[in-house]
Design a protein around this motif. Sequence first.
Motif, PDB file in Angstrom:
ATOM      1  N   PHE A  82       0.815  -1.218   0.000  1.00 27.35           N
ATOM      2  CA  PHE A  82       0.000   0.000   0.000  1.00 27.35           C
ATOM      3  C   PHE A  82       0.847   1.266   0.000  1.00 27.35           C
ATOM      4  O   PHE A  82       0.516   2.258  -0.664  1.00 27.35           O
ATOM      5  N   LEU A  83       1.946   1.266   0.747  1.00 35.44           N
ATOM      6  CA  LEU A  83       2.782   2.463   0.866  1.00 35.44           C
ATOM      7  C   LEU A  83       3.428   2.864  -0.461  1.00 35.44           C
ATOM      8  O   LEU A  83       3.791   4.023  -0.659  1.00 35.44           O
ATOM      9  N   SER A  84       3.543   1.915  -1.379  1.00 35.39           N
ATOM     10  CA  SER A  84       4.120   2.249  -2.685  1.00 35.39           C
ATOM     11  C   SER A  84       3.156   3.075  -3.525  1.00 35.39           C
ATOM     12  O   SER A  84       3.545   3.654  -4.548  1.00 35.39           O
ATOM     13  N   TRP A  85       1.897   3.147  -3.099  1.00 37.57           N
ATOM     14  CA  TRP A  85       0.878   3.944  -3.788  1.00 37.57           C
ATOM     15  C   TRP A  85       0.612   5.261  -3.063  1.00 37.57           C
ATOM     16  O   TRP A  85      -0.317   5.987  -3.411  1.00 37.57           O
ATOM     17  N   CYS A  86       1.417   5.563  -2.049  1.00 37.76           N
ATOM     18  CA  CYS A  86       1.273   6.812  -1.300  1.00 37.76           C
ATOM     19  C   CYS A  86       2.362   7.793  -1.733  1.00 37.76           C
ATOM     20  O   CYS A  86       3.550   7.473  -1.644  1.00 37.76           O
ATOM     21  N   LYS A  87       1.954   8.958  -2.176  1.00 42.37           N
ATOM     22  CA  LYS A  87       2.899   9.969  -2.661  1.00 42.37           C
ATOM     23  C   LYS A  87       3.473  10.740  -1.472  1.00 42.37           C
ATOM     24  O   LYS A  87       2.764  11.479  -0.795  1.00 42.37           O
ATOM     25  N   ARG A  88       4.776  10.560  -1.261  1.00 36.64           N
ATOM     26  CA  ARG A  88       5.417  11.132  -0.086  1.00 36.64           C
ATOM     27  C   ARG A  88       5.260  12.652   0.000  1.00 36.64           C
ATOM     28  O   ARG A  88       4.902  13.189   1.041  1.00 36.64           O
ATOM     29  N   ASP A  89       5.526  13.351  -1.107  1.00 39.02           N
ATOM     30  CA  ASP A  89       5.499  14.817  -1.061  1.00 39.02           C
ATOM     31  C   ASP A  89       4.106  15.358  -0.742  1.00 39.02           C
ATOM     32  O   ASP A  89       3.966  16.338   0.001  1.00 39.02           O
ATOM     33  N   ILE A  90       3.063  14.683  -1.256  1.00 41.40           N
ATOM     34  CA  ILE A  90       1.713  15.164  -0.999  1.00 41.40           C
ATOM     35  C   ILE A  90       1.288  14.856   0.441  1.00 41.40           C
ATOM     36  O   ILE A  90       0.618  15.672   1.088  1.00 41.40           O
ATOM     37  N   TRP A  91       1.683  13.680   0.951  1.00 41.72           N
ATOM     38  CA  TRP A  91       1.372  13.370   2.346  1.00 41.72           C
ATOM     39  C   TRP A  91       2.054  14.360   3.288  1.00 41.72           C
ATOM     40  O   TRP A  91       1.448  14.818   4.270  1.00 41.72           O
ATOM     41  N   VAL A  92       3.299  14.705   2.989  1.00 41.75           N
ATOM     42  CA  VAL A  92       4.013  15.692   3.819  1.00 41.75           C
ATOM     43  C   VAL A  92       3.297  17.040   3.771  1.00 41.75           C
ATOM     44  O   VAL A  92       3.151  17.713   4.795  1.00 41.75           O
ATOM     45  N   MET A 146      12.894  42.591  -2.173  1.00 42.76           N
ATOM     46  CA  MET A 146      13.375  41.514  -1.315  1.00 42.76           C
ATOM     47  C   MET A 146      13.357  40.181  -2.059  1.00 42.76           C
ATOM     48  O   MET A 146      12.517  39.952  -2.928  1.00 42.76           O
ATOM     49  N   ARG A 147      14.282  39.320  -1.701  1.00 40.03           N
ATOM     50  CA  ARG A 147      14.349  38.000  -2.327  1.00 40.03           C
ATOM     51  C   ARG A 147      13.363  37.052  -1.650  1.00 40.03           C
ATOM     52  O   ARG A 147      13.281  36.983  -0.427  1.00 40.03           O
ATOM     53  N   VAL A 148      12.609  36.328  -2.457  1.00 40.07           N
ATOM     54  CA  VAL A 148      11.641  35.362  -1.931  1.00 40.07           C
ATOM     55  C   VAL A 148      12.379  34.147  -1.378  1.00 40.07           C
ATOM     56  O   VAL A 148      13.269  33.597  -2.022  1.00 40.07           O
ATOM     57  N   LYS A 149      11.990  33.716  -0.171  1.00 35.47           N
ATOM     58  CA  LYS A 149      12.658  32.576   0.468  1.00 35.47           C
ATOM     59  C   LYS A 149      12.004  31.239   0.106  1.00 35.47           C
ATOM     60  O   LYS A 149      12.673  30.217  -0.019  1.00 35.47           O
ATOM     61  N   VAL A 150      10.689  31.249  -0.035  1.00 33.58           N
ATOM     62  CA  VAL A 150       9.936  30.010  -0.286  1.00 33.58           C
ATOM     63  C   VAL A 150       9.329  30.082  -1.677  1.00 33.58           C
ATOM     64  O   VAL A 150       8.414  30.858  -1.923  1.00 33.58           O
ATOM     65  N   ARG A 151       9.846  29.258  -2.587  1.00 35.58           N
ATOM     66  CA  ARG A 151       9.423  29.318  -3.987  1.00 35.58           C
ATOM     67  C   ARG A 151       8.542  28.154  -4.419  1.00 35.58           C
ATOM     68  O   ARG A 151       7.920  28.199  -5.474  1.00 35.58           O
ATOM     69  N   THR A 152       8.515  27.073  -3.627  1.00 29.61           N
ATOM     70  CA  THR A 152       7.680  25.919  -3.950  1.00 29.61           C
ATOM     71  C   THR A 152       6.961  25.453  -2.683  1.00 29.61           C
ATOM     72  O   THR A 152       7.361  25.791  -1.554  1.00 29.61           O
ATOM     73  N   LEU A 153       5.921  24.655  -2.861  1.00 33.46           N
ATOM     74  CA  LEU A 153       5.200  24.107  -1.709  1.00 33.46           C
ATOM     75  C   LEU A 153       6.105  23.241  -0.843  1.00 33.46           C
ATOM     76  O   LEU A 153       5.970  23.211   0.378  1.00 33.46           O
ATOM     77  N   ASN A 154       7.054  22.544  -1.473  1.00 29.19           N
ATOM     78  CA  ASN A 154       7.967  21.691  -0.723  1.00 29.19           C
ATOM     79  C   ASN A 154       8.895  22.492   0.180  1.00 29.19           C
ATOM     80  O   ASN A 154       9.450  21.957   1.146  1.00 29.19           O
ATOM     81  N   ASP A 155       9.095  23.769  -0.135  1.00 30.27           N
ATOM     82  CA  ASP A 155       9.970  24.622   0.684  1.00 30.27           C
ATOM     83  C   ASP A 155       9.300  25.066   1.981  1.00 30.27           C
ATOM     84  O   ASP A 155       9.962  25.586   2.880  1.00 30.27           O
ATOM     85  N   ILE A 156       7.975  24.912   2.072  1.00 28.63           N
ATOM     86  CA  ILE A 156       7.259  25.308   3.295  1.00 28.63           C
ATOM     87  C   ILE A 156       7.590  24.318   4.409  1.00 28.63           C
ATOM     88  O   ILE A 156       7.409  23.112   4.270  1.00 28.63           O
ATOM     89  N   THR A 157       8.114  24.831   5.513  1.00 28.12           N
ATOM     90  CA  THR A 157       8.421  23.999   6.667  1.00 28.12           C
ATOM     91  C   THR A 157       7.210  23.930   7.593  1.00 28.12           C
ATOM     92  O   THR A 157       6.232  24.676   7.425  1.00 28.12           O
ATOM     93  N   TYR A 158       7.282  23.061   8.588  1.00 32.15           N
ATOM     94  CA  TYR A 158       6.186  22.976   9.554  1.00 32.15           C
ATOM     95  C   TYR A 158       6.068  24.291  10.335  1.00 32.15           C
ATOM     96  O   TYR A 158       4.959  24.734  10.662  1.00 32.15           O
ATOM     97  N   ARG A 159       7.182  24.919  10.617  1.00 32.12           N
ATOM     98  CA  ARG A 159       7.161  26.207  11.322  1.00 32.12           C
ATOM     99  C   ARG A 159       6.465  27.268  10.471  1.00 32.12           C
ATOM    100  O   ARG A 159       5.623  28.018  10.976  1.00 32.12           O
ATOM    101  N   THR A 160       6.809  27.315   9.178  1.00 34.89           N
ATOM    102  CA  THR A 160       6.173  28.267   8.268  1.00 34.89           C
ATOM    103  C   THR A 160       4.674  28.011   8.175  1.00 34.89           C
ATOM    104  O   THR A 160       3.870  28.942   8.217  1.00 34.89           O
ATOM    105  N   ALA A 161       4.301  26.739   8.066  1.00 32.22           N
ATOM    106  CA  ALA A 161       2.885  26.377   7.968  1.00 32.22           C
ATOM    107  C   ALA A 161       2.129  26.814   9.215  1.00 32.22           C
ATOM    108  O   ALA A 161       1.014  27.346   9.131  1.00 32.22           O
ATOM    109  N   ALA A 197       1.998  31.116  -1.867  1.00 29.67           N
ATOM    110  CA  ALA A 197       1.095  31.593  -0.817  1.00 29.67           C
ATOM    111  C   ALA A 197      -0.358  31.344  -1.205  1.00 29.67           C
ATOM    112  O   ALA A 197      -1.169  30.893  -0.390  1.00 29.67           O
ATOM    113  N   ALA A 198      -0.702  31.627  -2.463  1.00 27.69           N
ATOM    114  CA  ALA A 198      -2.076  31.419  -2.927  1.00 27.69           C
ATOM    115  C   ALA A 198      -2.431  29.934  -2.950  1.00 27.69           C
ATOM    116  O   ALA A 198      -3.505  29.543  -2.476  1.00 27.69           O
ATOM    117  N   GLU A 199      -1.549  29.096  -3.483  1.00 30.06           N
ATOM    118  CA  GLU A 199      -1.837  27.663  -3.556  1.00 30.06           C
ATOM    119  C   GLU A 199      -1.986  27.054  -2.168  1.00 30.06           C
ATOM    120  O   GLU A 199      -2.919  26.278  -1.915  1.00 30.06           O
TER     121      GLU A 199
END
Length: 281
Positions: A82-92, A146-161, A197-199
């Motif tokens: 079952f875990l082979s059908w779970c997308k790691r990045d989306i679960w995170v 200013m330079r953007v620090k977070v450019r993708t959803l994967n760059d968002i940390t738990y602290r940022t969230a 930010a919008a996504e």
Amino acid sequence: MTEFLKAVLFGIVEGITEWLPISSTGHMILLNEFVTLEVSPEFWEMFLVVIQLGAILAVVLLFWKQIWPFGRSAHPVGKTGFLSWCKRDIWVMWFKIVAACIPAAVVGLLFDEFFESLFYNPVCVAVALIVFGVGFIWIENRNKNMRVKVRTLNDITYRTAFIIGMFQLIAAIFPGTSRSGATILGALLIGVSRTVAAEFTFFLAIPVMLGASLLKVVKFGFSFTGDEMMILVTGMVTAFLVSVAVIRFLMGYIKKHDFKVFGWYRIVLGLVVLAYFMVLG
């Protein structure tokens, strides 16, 4: 028929304002001052929240591939079974969304009625529109070079969230703030790009509004009259159709423009509302 047409109007307003950072609840409260639904106060309170489910379904439709956590992936949770059908990045990503939901969920469950009794009035809506309008203009001016620090959803940390979730808490307390506006503003403040930010705000809305809607429906009860069901479904379907167009527009718009136009809109609308109710008062 008149109430049916009013429901369509409320659905249009909800579909437009849910995703633009200009406050859907604030616009709905203000609209109800001029185009009042002839329903019970209990139904209106529930309708104001549950109509947003139609808008949320538009996010599910448009971003299905980015939010559905099952299927073949280059980075599965596990190699077999079952875990082979779970997308790691989306679960995170969903775990981060859960972290962002905690502040609003706690306050919503404990103090929902208290804040509604204090702040659900046109003057508070107008003040929130103005304050966050100024906030958008200030932050966009500050971030211009200013330079953007977070450019993708994967760059968002738990602290940022979690920080973004704290800004969502402001919207839960003060109608007129805008849930999407508060979370986008908070994200921009800590260096998240406009697109990300919008996504993230769109995805965050899914569990938040599902939970809020369930809470309101349970509180209202399931004994809808035929007219009440027609009004609710009409509003939700209209909000869904309008939201599809608005989300597509916004994602294209912010690739080339900033949010300052929405800040100015909020300020002007807030001043008009204050002037209107001061005259009435």
